[in-house]
Scaffold this motif. Structure first.
Motif, PDB file in Angstrom:
ATOM      1  N   GLY A 100      -3.194   8.083  -9.934  1.00 40.30           N
ATOM      2  CA  GLY A 100      -3.094   8.198 -11.390  1.00 40.30           C
ATOM      3  C   GLY A 100      -2.208   7.153 -12.038  1.00 40.30           C
ATOM      4  O   GLY A 100      -2.033   7.164 -13.269  1.00 40.30           O
ATOM      5  N   MET A 101      -1.634   6.263 -11.262  1.00 36.13           N
ATOM      6  CA  MET A 101      -0.760   5.221 -11.823  1.00 36.13           C
ATOM      7  C   MET A 101      -1.230   3.857 -11.339  1.00 36.13           C
ATOM      8  O   MET A 101      -1.283   3.613 -10.135  1.00 36.13           O
ATOM      9  CB  MET A 101       0.695   5.460 -11.392  1.00 36.13           C
ATOM     10  N   LYS A 102      -1.588   2.998 -12.279  1.00 35.38           N
ATOM     11  CA  LYS A 102      -2.017   1.656 -11.913  1.00 35.38           C
ATOM     12  C   LYS A 102      -0.794   0.758 -11.789  1.00 35.38           C
ATOM     13  O   LYS A 102      -0.061   0.554 -12.760  1.00 35.38           O
ATOM     14  CB  LYS A 102      -2.982   1.083 -12.939  1.00 35.38           C
ATOM     15  N   LEU A 103      -0.589   0.222 -10.606  1.00 35.73           N
ATOM     16  CA  LEU A 103       0.573  -0.613 -10.330  1.00 35.73           C
ATOM     17  C   LEU A 103       0.130  -1.936  -9.722  1.00 35.73           C
ATOM     18  O   LEU A 103      -0.904  -2.023  -9.064  1.00 35.73           O
ATOM     19  CB  LEU A 103       1.519   0.093  -9.355  1.00 35.73           C
ATOM     20  N   ALA A 104       0.934  -2.940  -9.960  1.00 37.67           N
ATOM     21  CA  ALA A 104       0.766  -4.232  -9.296  1.00 37.67           C
ATOM     22  C   ALA A 104       2.097  -4.557  -8.631  1.00 37.67           C
ATOM     23  O   ALA A 104       3.147  -4.156  -9.114  1.00 37.67           O
ATOM     24  CB  ALA A 104       0.393  -5.314 -10.308  1.00 37.67           C
ATOM     25  N   GLY A 105       2.055  -5.276  -7.522  1.00 34.75           N
ATOM     26  CA  GLY A 105       3.322  -5.542  -6.858  1.00 34.75           C
ATOM     27  C   GLY A 105       3.233  -6.627  -5.808  1.00 34.75           C
ATOM     28  O   GLY A 105       2.149  -7.119  -5.472  1.00 34.75           O
ATOM     29  N   LYS A 106       4.388  -6.984  -5.297  1.00 32.68           N
ATOM     30  CA  LYS A 106       4.454  -7.961  -4.214  1.00 32.68           C
ATOM     31  C   LYS A 106       5.684  -7.686  -3.363  1.00 32.68           C
ATOM     32  O   LYS A 106       6.787  -7.507  -3.865  1.00 32.68           O
ATOM     33  CB  LYS A 106       4.537  -9.393  -4.775  1.00 32.68           C
ATOM     34  N   THR A 107       5.439  -7.657  -2.067  1.00 34.30           N
ATOM     35  CA  THR A 107       6.525  -7.470  -1.107  1.00 34.30           C
ATOM     36  C   THR A 107       7.098  -8.831  -0.717  1.00 34.30           C
ATOM     37  O   THR A 107       6.514  -9.878  -0.998  1.00 34.30           O
ATOM     38  CB  THR A 107       6.006  -6.778   0.164  1.00 34.30           C
ATOM     39  N   GLY A 108       8.215  -8.780  -0.039  1.00 34.53           N
ATOM     40  CA  GLY A 108       8.807 -10.012   0.461  1.00 34.53           C
ATOM     41  C   GLY A 108       9.833  -9.712   1.524  1.00 34.53           C
ATOM     42  O   GLY A 108      10.656  -8.803   1.355  1.00 34.53           O
ATOM     43  N   THR A 109       9.754 -10.425   2.650  1.00 37.40           N
ATOM     44  CA  THR A 109      10.772 -10.299   3.692  1.00 37.40           C
ATOM     45  C   THR A 109      11.317 -11.702   3.965  1.00 37.40           C
ATOM     46  O   THR A 109      10.618 -12.554   4.504  1.00 37.40           O
ATOM     47  CB  THR A 109      10.190  -9.707   4.985  1.00 37.40           C
ATOM     48  N   ALA A 110      12.541 -11.919   3.519  1.00 43.08           N
ATOM     49  CA  ALA A 110      13.153 -13.241   3.657  1.00 43.08           C
ATOM     50  C   ALA A 110      14.004 -13.286   4.913  1.00 43.08           C
ATOM     51  O   ALA A 110      14.833 -12.401   5.151  1.00 43.08           O
ATOM     52  CB  ALA A 110      14.008 -13.542   2.430  1.00 43.08           C
ATOM     53  N   ARG A 155       0.820  -1.217   0.000  1.00 45.71           N
ATOM     54  CA  ARG A 155       0.000   0.000   0.000  1.00 45.71           C
ATOM     55  C   ARG A 155       0.855   1.270   0.000  1.00 45.71           C
ATOM     56  O   ARG A 155       0.479   2.294  -0.576  1.00 45.71           O
ATOM     57  CB  ARG A 155      -0.907  -0.012   1.227  1.00 45.71           C
ATOM     58  N   GLY A 156       2.002   1.206   0.614  1.00 45.83           N
ATOM     59  CA  GLY A 156       2.852   2.399   0.716  1.00 45.83           C
ATOM     60  C   GLY A 156       3.352   2.906  -0.615  1.00 45.83           C
ATOM     61  O   GLY A 156       3.874   4.022  -0.705  1.00 45.83           O
ATOM     62  N   CYS A 157       3.211   2.121  -1.689  1.00 42.28           N
ATOM     63  CA  CYS A 157       3.685   2.546  -3.011  1.00 42.28           C
ATOM     64  C   CYS A 157       2.541   3.039  -3.897  1.00 42.28           C
ATOM     65  O   CYS A 157       2.744   3.310  -5.075  1.00 42.28           O
ATOM     66  CB  CYS A 157       4.412   1.388  -3.696  1.00 42.28           C
ATOM     67  N   LYS A 158       1.360   3.170  -3.338  1.00 38.54           N
ATOM     68  CA  LYS A 158       0.221   3.640  -4.139  1.00 38.54           C
ATOM     69  C   LYS A 158       0.473   5.074  -4.598  1.00 38.54           C
ATOM     70  O   LYS A 158       0.809   5.957  -3.802  1.00 38.54           O
ATOM     71  CB  LYS A 158      -1.062   3.566  -3.324  1.00 38.54           C
ATOM     72  N   ILE A 159       0.344   5.304  -5.895  1.00 40.83           N
ATOM     73  CA  ILE A 159       0.549   6.632  -6.477  1.00 40.83           C
ATOM     74  C   ILE A 159      -0.701   6.975  -7.287  1.00 40.83           C
ATOM     75  O   ILE A 159      -1.102   6.224  -8.183  1.00 40.83           O
ATOM     76  CB  ILE A 159       1.797   6.656  -7.393  1.00 40.83           C
ATOM     77  N   LEU A 200       9.781   6.142  -8.127  1.00 43.25           N
ATOM     78  CA  LEU A 200       8.733   6.263  -9.135  1.00 43.25           C
ATOM     79  C   LEU A 200       8.205   7.692  -9.218  1.00 43.25           C
ATOM     80  O   LEU A 200       7.868   8.176 -10.302  1.00 43.25           O
ATOM     81  CB  LEU A 200       7.587   5.298  -8.819  1.00 43.25           C
ATOM     82  N   GLN A 201       8.134   8.371  -8.094  1.00 41.09           N
ATOM     83  CA  GLN A 201       7.656   9.752  -8.107  1.00 41.09           C
ATOM     84  C   GLN A 201       8.635  10.694  -8.795  1.00 41.09           C
ATOM     85  O   GLN A 201       8.241  11.692  -9.392  1.00 41.09           O
ATOM     86  CB  GLN A 201       7.400  10.225  -6.673  1.00 41.09           C
ATOM     87  N   LYS A 202       9.925  10.357  -8.744  1.00 39.21           N
ATOM     88  CA  LYS A 202      10.924  11.185  -9.431  1.00 39.21           C
ATOM     89  C   LYS A 202      10.820  11.046 -10.944  1.00 39.21           C
ATOM     90  O   LYS A 202      11.280  11.891 -11.681  1.00 39.21           O
ATOM     91  CB  LYS A 202      12.336  10.792  -8.980  1.00 39.21           C
TER      92      LYS A 202
END
Length: 700
Positions: free
Chosen positions: A632-642, A626-630, A698-700
């Protein structure tokens, strides 16, 4: 057989004659023996001449002197003869001699040989016609020598000069024609001994301090045999600042320091700063692991690359793009072999070979994006990969921390090398080429395998078991734990909340046989189809899962699962290519037609489901991305903590933070997939640390 019998008969007759003479009391045997053993001319004139040039080729100049006539030796001393021949033949790198005798004429006891002489040289083949005179001296023929034996046009006062036309090494450009590597200039700092006056000790000490180099190194350079009072003795090359850069209104601190350094250096008695040609890497640390660097060839390099045009002083790619495209980037120097008069005027060109500049190459990397990512993670141990999943163009390959590639070209002090080599963050390690435990960033892959093979259903609940779970008592004390439980026990919620337990169950449901069949289809245990060699992704230390627990842990990216970041991006490319994995590209070409590496690895239904779910990982209020929601930009993603630890109970282990983000519906022009892995994120927010930084990029 007849010849042998005649020869034996002749020998017998000779023996009988000697016996009869001895019986007559005539003491002739010693005289006859002497006459019988005395040799005549030992070798033919043609053979002698060819042996002469064979001695030239073997650089046996002392033997050469013994092969010339006494009259010739009276005109030139042995020392001068050796020096003259050695300087010329070695200077032009003469070799592969061929002597063809076209005509042989005997005049009295001497011979005149009309010959065609050919030899290889640094400037190509040299051929000439020459009449050589061989004079009979005692029991052999010797060559009547003068300077025109070397070249017909050469006189005793002439010199042979080799001129080098230096070839340009090809420039490496990014996709926007920004220079990543080029032949440029640096400042060469050194001493002119005669201008040091009585301040030598103090001057050496000051220079050593400013350049961070030992006084012993400088003293050794100054004491070299070739050094005279007027010589320029280079000590160290440093980064050059142009006049435009020095006078810029927005000059940065690094440039100010270099300008001040130059002023301080020139204040030292005897110091001189000159420009020197050198390979330059404008993006320094930001792109070092991509560009790599060149260095001067070593003896080992020359041996390995014989007959490829390398000579002492050549540079050769040692890592990165520089070594990958060495054959295209390197140029071949041109040479001229000239006869010049005593005052240096050109009289004759003996051989000429034009230079061939290296080829410029353009890569898919976006230097501006590369730099932005590097600056964001410069203090971290991380790697990032950006790829256009629609056409395979790799836009960024970042490894942090890094090093300045220019240091390897200019030459490092021991202190500089130690600072890099002993740095606990390992800036020399190329992290984007390595494999890492992917953690939850692998969960979409597990899901896609299950959906494609029909062993997993998106709407099927695998149950809710809280924050810890084990299959049964056969697991002993081992339990799978999770931070967040899927609200309904189904796939979408499991991906949104990143529920480890769901994917452990999913792996067991999919089954070992299916995993062992499907993972190789994705490129596991296989070299990634990419010019830069990456470590191979693997799912086990062997060719199977050792235990049921390992299979369960692998479902959520733990166990013995290790994945290369570019390979992971490539697997994710199947989610926007109807189940096909794109072939990654590094060279930019006009032809942008997509080329697939692996086809139909996932079903279209699986791809659609996974894409929709990964959009919710960012859009959902409780999604881990959720922290990467921008807006006007449709994004898909997945986090991971190994988790990286010695055992389940280990509390001293570390964590790797992952985040994969991509554009599910973008056009080919705007499509991207960014994969980042950051080490040591434990107590720093885990994968959330990477999510926050990704948003800034991404914002830059």
């Amino acid at each position: 057989m007849k010849k042998i019998r005649r020869k034996r008969g002749g020998t017998l007759k000779f023996k009988i004659s000697l016996g009869l003479l001895a019986a007559a009391g005539i003491c002739v045997i010693p005289v006859l023996v002497f006459w019988f053993q005395m040799p005549g001319i030992s070798k033919k004139p043609e053979e002698i001449l060819k042996n002469y040039f064979a001695a030239v080729e073997s650089r046996d100049f002392e033997k050469l002197y013994q092969m010339i006539s006494q009259d010739s030796q009276g005109k030139i001393s042995k020392e001068d003869f050796i020096t003259r021949n050695q300087n010329i033949y070695e200077g032009i790198e003469a070799g592969n001699f061929d002597v063809q005798v076209k005509n042989e004429e005997k005049t009295g006891g001497d011979f005149l040989l009309d010959c065609r002489v050919s030899m290889d040289s640094v400037a190509g083949q040299i051929s000439f016609d020459k009449t050589f005179e061989l004079v009979k001296e005692k029991r052999d023929y010797r060559l009547e020598w003068s300077d025109d034996v070397i070249f017909p046009e050469l006189t005793s006062t002439d010199k042979v000069r080799v001129s080098k036309m230096k070839a340009k090494r090809g420039t490496i450009y990014d996709r926007n024609q920004m220079v990543l590597a080029e032949d440029g200039t640096a400042w060469n700092v050194g001493f002119v001994p005669g201008k040091m006056g009585d301040h030598k000790e103090e001057a050496v000490k000051k220079l050593a301090g400013l350049l961070d180099i030992s006084e012993e190194v400088i003293e050794k350079k100054l004491s070299a045999k070739w050094v005279t009072d007027d010589s320029f003795v280079p000590v160290k090359a440093i980064e050059k600042v142009t006049a435009v850069e020095a006078e810029a209104p927005d000059i940065d601190e690094k440039t100010k320091e270099l300008v001040k350094l130059k002023e301080d250096l020139l204040a030292i008695p005897g110091v001189m700063i000159s420009d020197t040609d050198m390979r330059v890497y404008p993006y320094k640390e930001a792109a070092a692991h991509v560009t790599g660097y060149v260095q001067t060839v070593t003896a080992e390099d020359l041996k390995e690359h014989q007959k490829e045009g390398y000579t002492d002083g050549s540079v050769i790619g040692k890592s990165g793009l520089e070594v990958l495209y060495e054959d295209r980037l390197r140029g071949e120097n041109g040479y001229q072999v000239q006869i010049v008069s005593e005052d240096g005027q050109e009289e004759e060109i003996i051989a000429s070979k034009p230079k061939t500049d290296g080829e410029d190459i353009t890569v898919t990397i976006d230097a501006a994006l590369q730099k932005k990512i590097y600056e964001e993670y410069a203090s971290d141990k991380s790697c990032s990969v950006v790829m256009n999943p629609k056409n395979g163009e790799v836009l960024a390959l970042v490894s942090t921390p890094s090093y300045d590639a220019n240091l390897f070209v200019r030459g490092m002090t021991q202190q500089e090398w130690s600072a890099l080599n002993e740095n606990e963050k390992k800036p020399l390690q190329n992290r984007f080429r390595a494999v890492w435990c992917p953690g939850s960033s692998f969960k979409p892959v597990t899901a896609a395998i299950g959906l494609t093979t029909g062993t997993l259903l998106a709407d099927e609940s695998l149950g809710k078991d809280g924050l810890s779970w084990q299959k049964d008592d056969s697991w002993g004390s081992y339990k799978v734990t999770t931070l967040h439980e899927a609200a309904d026990g189904k796939l979408r919620e499991a991906l949104i909340s990143s529920d480890n337990i769901y994917f452990a169950k999913a792996a067991l449901k999919i089954g070992e046989d299916t995993f062992l069949k499907e993972l190789p289809k994705l490129g596991f245990c296989e070299q990634l189809a990419f010019p830069i060699q990456m470590s191979q992704s693997q799912f086990s230390n062997g060719d199977t899962f050792e235990t049921e627990i390992q299979l369960a842990d692998s479902g959520y990216g733990q166990g013995q699962m290790l994945v290369n970041p570019l390979h992971l991006a490539d697997i994710y490319s199947a989610f926007v290519n109807d189940g096909n994995m794109i072939k990654p590209k590094l060279l930019l070409t006009k032809e942008n037609k997509p080329e697939y590496w692996k086809e139909q690895v996932f079903s279209e239904e699986a791809v659609k489901e996974i894409c929709d779910d990964l959009v919710q990982v960012i859009e959902s209020s409780h999604g881990t991305g959720r922290g990467c929601k921008i807006d006007g930009m449709k994004l898909a993603g997945k986090t991971g903590t190994a988790e990286i630890k010695a055992s389940k109970d280990d509390t001293t282990g570390t964590e790797l933070g992952w985040f994969v983000v991509f554009t599910p519906d973008a056009s080919e022009e705007d499509s991207f997939c960014l994969v980042t892995m950051t080490e040591d994120v434990k107590n720093r927010g885990g994968s959330g640390y990477v999510v926050d930084k990704t948003k800034k990029i991404l914002q830059k």
